[in-house]
Design a protein around this motif. Structure first.
Motif, PDB file in Angstrom:
ATOM      1  N   ARG A 231      -1.929   6.794  28.616  1.00  0.00           N
ATOM      2  CA  ARG A 231      -1.371   7.344  29.862  1.00  0.00           C
ATOM      3  C   ARG A 231       0.151   7.470  29.768  1.00  0.00           C
ATOM      4  O   ARG A 231       0.728   8.444  30.266  1.00  0.00           O
ATOM      5  N   VAL A 232       0.793   6.480  29.136  1.00  0.00           N
ATOM      6  CA  VAL A 232       2.253   6.545  28.977  1.00  0.00           C
ATOM      7  C   VAL A 232       2.643   7.792  28.197  1.00  0.00           C
ATOM      8  O   VAL A 232       3.653   8.445  28.493  1.00  0.00           O
ATOM      9  N   ALA A 233       1.847   8.140  27.179  1.00  0.00           N
ATOM     10  CA  ALA A 233       2.144   9.328  26.373  1.00  0.00           C
ATOM     11  C   ALA A 233       2.133  10.596  27.215  1.00  0.00           C
ATOM     12  O   ALA A 233       2.813  11.582  26.885  1.00  0.00           O
ATOM     13  N   LEU A 234       1.390  10.591  28.319  1.00  0.00           N
ATOM     14  CA  LEU A 234       1.343  11.768  29.197  1.00  0.00           C
ATOM     15  C   LEU A 234       2.660  11.999  29.928  1.00  0.00           C
ATOM     16  O   LEU A 234       2.856  13.059  30.531  1.00  0.00           O
ATOM     17  N   LEU A 235       3.554  11.008  29.882  1.00  0.00           N
ATOM     18  CA  LEU A 235       4.856  11.169  30.531  1.00  0.00           C
ATOM     19  C   LEU A 235       5.614  12.368  29.960  1.00  0.00           C
ATOM     20  O   LEU A 235       6.345  13.051  30.684  1.00  0.00           O
ATOM     21  N   ILE A 236       5.421  12.641  28.683  1.00  0.00           N
ATOM     22  CA  ILE A 236       6.156  13.726  28.030  1.00  0.00           C
ATOM     23  C   ILE A 236       5.729  15.095  28.573  1.00  0.00           C
ATOM     24  O   ILE A 236       6.576  15.864  29.057  1.00  0.00           O
ATOM     25  N   PRO A 237       4.431  15.456  28.527  1.00  0.00           N
ATOM     26  CA  PRO A 237       4.071  16.771  29.076  1.00  0.00           C
ATOM     27  C   PRO A 237       4.283  16.882  30.581  1.00  0.00           C
ATOM     28  O   PRO A 237       4.661  17.943  31.076  1.00  0.00           O
ATOM     29  N   VAL A 238       4.048  15.786  31.310  1.00  0.00           N
ATOM     30  CA  VAL A 238       4.260  15.831  32.762  1.00  0.00           C
ATOM     31  C   VAL A 238       5.735  16.077  33.078  1.00  0.00           C
ATOM     32  O   VAL A 238       6.070  16.866  33.969  1.00  0.00           O
ATOM     33  N   SER A 239       6.630  15.426  32.330  1.00  0.00           N
ATOM     34  CA  SER A 239       8.064  15.644  32.532  1.00  0.00           C
ATOM     35  C   SER A 239       8.448  17.092  32.254  1.00  0.00           C
ATOM     36  O   SER A 239       9.240  17.695  32.986  1.00  0.00           O
ATOM     37  N   ALA A 240       7.876  17.648  31.191  1.00  0.00           N
ATOM     38  CA  ALA A 240       8.192  19.033  30.847  1.00  0.00           C
ATOM     39  C   ALA A 240       7.736  19.995  31.938  1.00  0.00           C
ATOM     40  O   ALA A 240       8.463  20.916  32.326  1.00  0.00           O
ATOM     41  N   VAL A 241       6.530  19.775  32.469  1.00  0.00           N
ATOM     42  CA  VAL A 241       6.005  20.651  33.520  1.00  0.00           C
ATOM     43  C   VAL A 241       6.846  20.542  34.785  1.00  0.00           C
ATOM     44  O   VAL A 241       7.213  21.556  35.394  1.00  0.00           O
ATOM     45  N   LEU A 242       7.179  19.308  35.184  1.00  0.00           N
ATOM     46  CA  LEU A 242       7.985  19.120  36.386  1.00  0.00           C
ATOM     47  C   LEU A 242       9.382  19.703  36.224  1.00  0.00           C
ATOM     48  O   LEU A 242       9.958  20.245  37.167  1.00  0.00           O
ATOM     49  N   ALA A 243       9.923  19.587  35.013  1.00  0.00           N
ATOM     50  CA  ALA A 243      11.250  20.143  34.762  1.00  0.00           C
ATOM     51  C   ALA A 243      11.254  21.657  34.960  1.00  0.00           C
ATOM     52  O   ALA A 243      12.211  22.234  35.489  1.00  0.00           O
ATOM     53  N   LEU A 244      10.173  22.311  34.548  1.00  0.00           N
ATOM     54  CA  LEU A 244      10.085  23.759  34.704  1.00  0.00           C
ATOM     55  C   LEU A 244       9.828  24.159  36.157  1.00  0.00           C
ATOM     56  O   LEU A 244      10.417  25.109  36.676  1.00  0.00           O
TER      57      LEU A 244
END
Length: 342
Positions: A231-244
């Motif tokens: 779940r921690v690894a999902l922080l990376i794609p979630v951050s990218a999506v929110l940033a966009l």
């Protein structure tokens, strides 16, 4: 006691350092050390140093106040020190372990995270919670609690008091559900491995997952860690999506490229440290030291948030945020339990 502290501070106005940015940083570090000490006491460990640190910071602000010049230092702690802690947190994540778990674990973890984020955000918005707070509570519930909230807060333009509210809400509910899991485990009908996976898939903080699984053996604890770190690894794609999605309107027409991806440096730092750890470039001793340093820096950052907390916001939005996050958390727990029972 509060009045005595105020009199003491007023009597030392001539001490310039007592009102400067350096004092703000030192105060956050001192409260972080205090939170780590308190977390080692029986009964307080389940709260974790980050929750205790933000509580100590809020208590200090309420009792003694924080001078505007000092706030420059506490702001540094709540941003730079906090983000440095997130980078070092990558030393706990082995991408090889995540890959070895197979697509099944990653798939249901991603599905559960999406369910939790959508449920908390949707319920919170229906309850009238501001969008930024709803997003923070959703990400904290779905990914990894306070660390995830701290990571995405600058992406969604959250203020420090909004970030603090999200952290407190998710941490308190995560603690309550951890206690409930520990008490209910004997009647859940799950073997240690599946129970550990349930804890890792549905509890908020890494510490919560470990605390809930540890009493039931090494097999449960290892399973909880594996799923939780996935779940921690999902922080990376979630951050990218929110940033966009949350970038300013003036940037909406920019041509997309990796170089213009508006993800802050510390997310890439987190990924880099995780990669180095996965490749074996970080020794076990160095990884253990990085994890301890991460805990201290995250606690210092949370203390900084507490020292800058706007307490009236808790009274205005706190109850609705808590209710929405509770409902979303229960949905996540129920969905995860059904998956592991079937």
């Amino acid at each position: 006691m509060a009045e005595l502290v105020k009199v003491y501070i007023r009597s030392h106005d001539k001490w310039k350092l007592g009102r400067g940015p350096i004092t703000g940083v030192l105060l956050a570090l001192l409260l972080a050390a205090g939170s780590l000490a308190l977390a080692a006491l029986p009964g307080l460990g389940i709260l974790g140093p980050m929750v205790l640190a933000i509580g100590l910071g809020a208590a200090w602000r309420h009792a003694a106040g924080v001078h505007p010049e000092t706030q420059k230092g506490t702001a540094f702690a709540s941003t730079t020190l906090l983000r440095a802690g997130i980078v070092l947190l990558g030393a706990q994540l082995s991408l090889q372990d995540v890959a070895a778990a197979g697509g099944g674990v990653l798939g249901f973890t991603a599905l559960n995270a999406a369910l939790a984020l959508g449920a908390v955000y949707g319920i919170a918005r229906v309850c009238g919670v501001p969008q930024r707070i709803a997003l923070l509570a959703g990400v904290g519930t779905a990914i990894c609690g306070a660390a995830a909230i701290a990571a995405v807060a600058p992406l969604v333009g959250a203020k420090r008091d909004e970030t603090a509210l999200g952290v407190i809400t998710v941490a308190l509910l995560g603690t309550a559900i951890t206690i409930a899991y520990t008490l209910l485990q004997p009647v859940m009908g799950l073997d240690p491995a599946r129970y550990g996976m349930l804890a890792g898939a549905s509890l908020h903080e890494l510490g919560h997952a470990v605390a809930a699984a540890a009493p039931f053996g090494r097999e449960a604890q290892d399973a909880a860690l594996l799923v939780k770190l996935t779940r921690v690894a999902l922080l990376i794609p979630v951050s990218a999506v929110l940033a966009l999605l949350c970038r300013p309107k003036g940037e909406a027409q920019r041509r997309f490229s990796i170089r213009t991806l508006p993800v802050p440096w510390f997310v890439f730092g987190f990924l880099a440290v995780s990669l180095f750890h996965s490749l074996g470039w970080i020794s076990p001793l160095a990884a253990a030291a990085a994890s301890k340093a991460a805990a201290f820096l995250l606690a210092a950052g949370m203390a900084g948030l507490g020292l800058n907390m706007n307490l009236p916001l808790l009274r205005v939005s706190g109850g609705r945020t808590l209710a929405a996050t509770l409902l979303g958390s229960l949905i996540l727990c129920a969905a995860s339990y059904v998956e592991f029972v079937l």
